[in-house]
Motif scaffolding. Sequence first.
Motif: not given
Length: 538
Positions: A457-461, A496-500, A305-306
Amino acid sequence: MPKLSDSAFEALPSGDRHFVLDALRRGAQRRDILKLLGLAGMSAALGGSVLSGATRAFAAEPKKGGSIRVASYAASSADMLDPAKSSNASDYVRCNFLYNGLTRIDETGAPVPELAETVETKDAKTWIFKLRKGVTFHDGKALTAEDVVFSLKRHLDPAVGSKGAKLAAQMAEISGSGQEVTIALTGPNADFPAILGTSQFLIVPKGTEDFSKGIGTGPFKLAEFQPGVRTLVTRNDNYWRNGGPHLDQIEFFGLADEQARVNALMSGDVQLASTINPRSLNVLEGSGGFEVLQTSAGNYTNLILRLDDGPGKNPDFVLGMKYLMNRDLIRSAIYRGYAEIANDQPIPASNRFHADLPQRPFDLDKAKFHFGKAGVLGQTIPVVASPAADNSVEIATLMQQEAKKIGLTLDIQRVPSDGYWSNYWMKAPVGFGNINPRPTADLLLSLFYLSNADWNESRWKNERFDQLVVGARAETDEAKRRQMYHDAQALIQEESGVIIPTFISNIDVHAKTLKGLKPMPTGPLMGYAFGEHVWLDA
């Protein structure tokens, strides 16, 4: 008692067979092997049958000659032979045919010398690599420090576009002469030899610009390369390492459709196929001519999820999607149990730095609450999926069914495998990735989550996260380092916008006549380096 045949060893699970053979190689005693296998309380006949079969398997000498055809799951016109730019499993396999690294990752996950004969450091900041003598490239040129310096400096040149550029940025100075290379880092990193054991950091001849020739020091020479079609390699008779390779020739190609890979196995068209769906195993195992190589190394398919584009800009939408993920159902229905439940953090439980965080549950009520706050209920959200990202279409379909129950429409946009990684991965506001295993926590966090990472990948900073990861590299106190990685993973899971959803057990299937395969922690197909080790017993 029924008479036990000598096939008892073959009846053991693949992992147990490998354990027994490795134990025999180490000189372990019979009683110790049986005890560790849980066979000590069983009959002497069973124990004897297991070990007698294992002894024959152990005693079998690899045979020279023969050729095989191997099918991977990825192929496109973007296929390449430049290790610095390699970015998927098929690229890694091709490069491991042709090149070697200064180090490699062994079956325990530890870095060991390869083209380097010794690796030395006093402070984890300055590293000295003494090269092996007598190593030559495929064109007959001797390996020197200049080749290593050239290969590593390529990663620092923005024009190259190296996929390892962010990792290479810590190399402040690279110098060498004769058979010795010295690398000074910007700061201490105890994991640096492991980084050099990954596929991007394989060594090429000084001055190489045309990679279509595939000139390296590796176990095979390039005979033919057609991007998106096939790669043909032949044995390097002047290979520096004793004992391998064994095969005369390997043809390697991609078949994006999993059923096509299964059909190729069943017809005898290929002797090894990667990334087979568990649902196909009954048919393959029922035929009696195949064996399964199961690798649990931390591979995962993730939903991205960006955070800078589309609905992911709203934190409540992101959290709603995390609660919408039915991890137990994904594990059972899609992977048939060949997976481990994950928790939106990239470091698997097998890694000593895995953080034991409270498991995020599947909760439709909480998902609906956050979607309501985000204002997306009643809307249609496009979700890009592709067979290129293992089982992403199936995961998206399960999520679509659950979302419908609470008034959210997920529009699954299935796109072809060809071009997926260059055209859709990290570009779609809501889409999927598929991340291959990495040997260290630092690699996983640095490659995919640092604020400036190319594959963020999700542009999380997150500045605090960046500080934790960089600080952990230099931390020599194991307890402090573990806490830093714990805190870093907690930030990933929360923000973050990454779901694993799961860590996937990769399943490779091979003909019984193909020997020498074993699981490696670096990924499927023996960490992409099967070519050097396999042989035919036919």
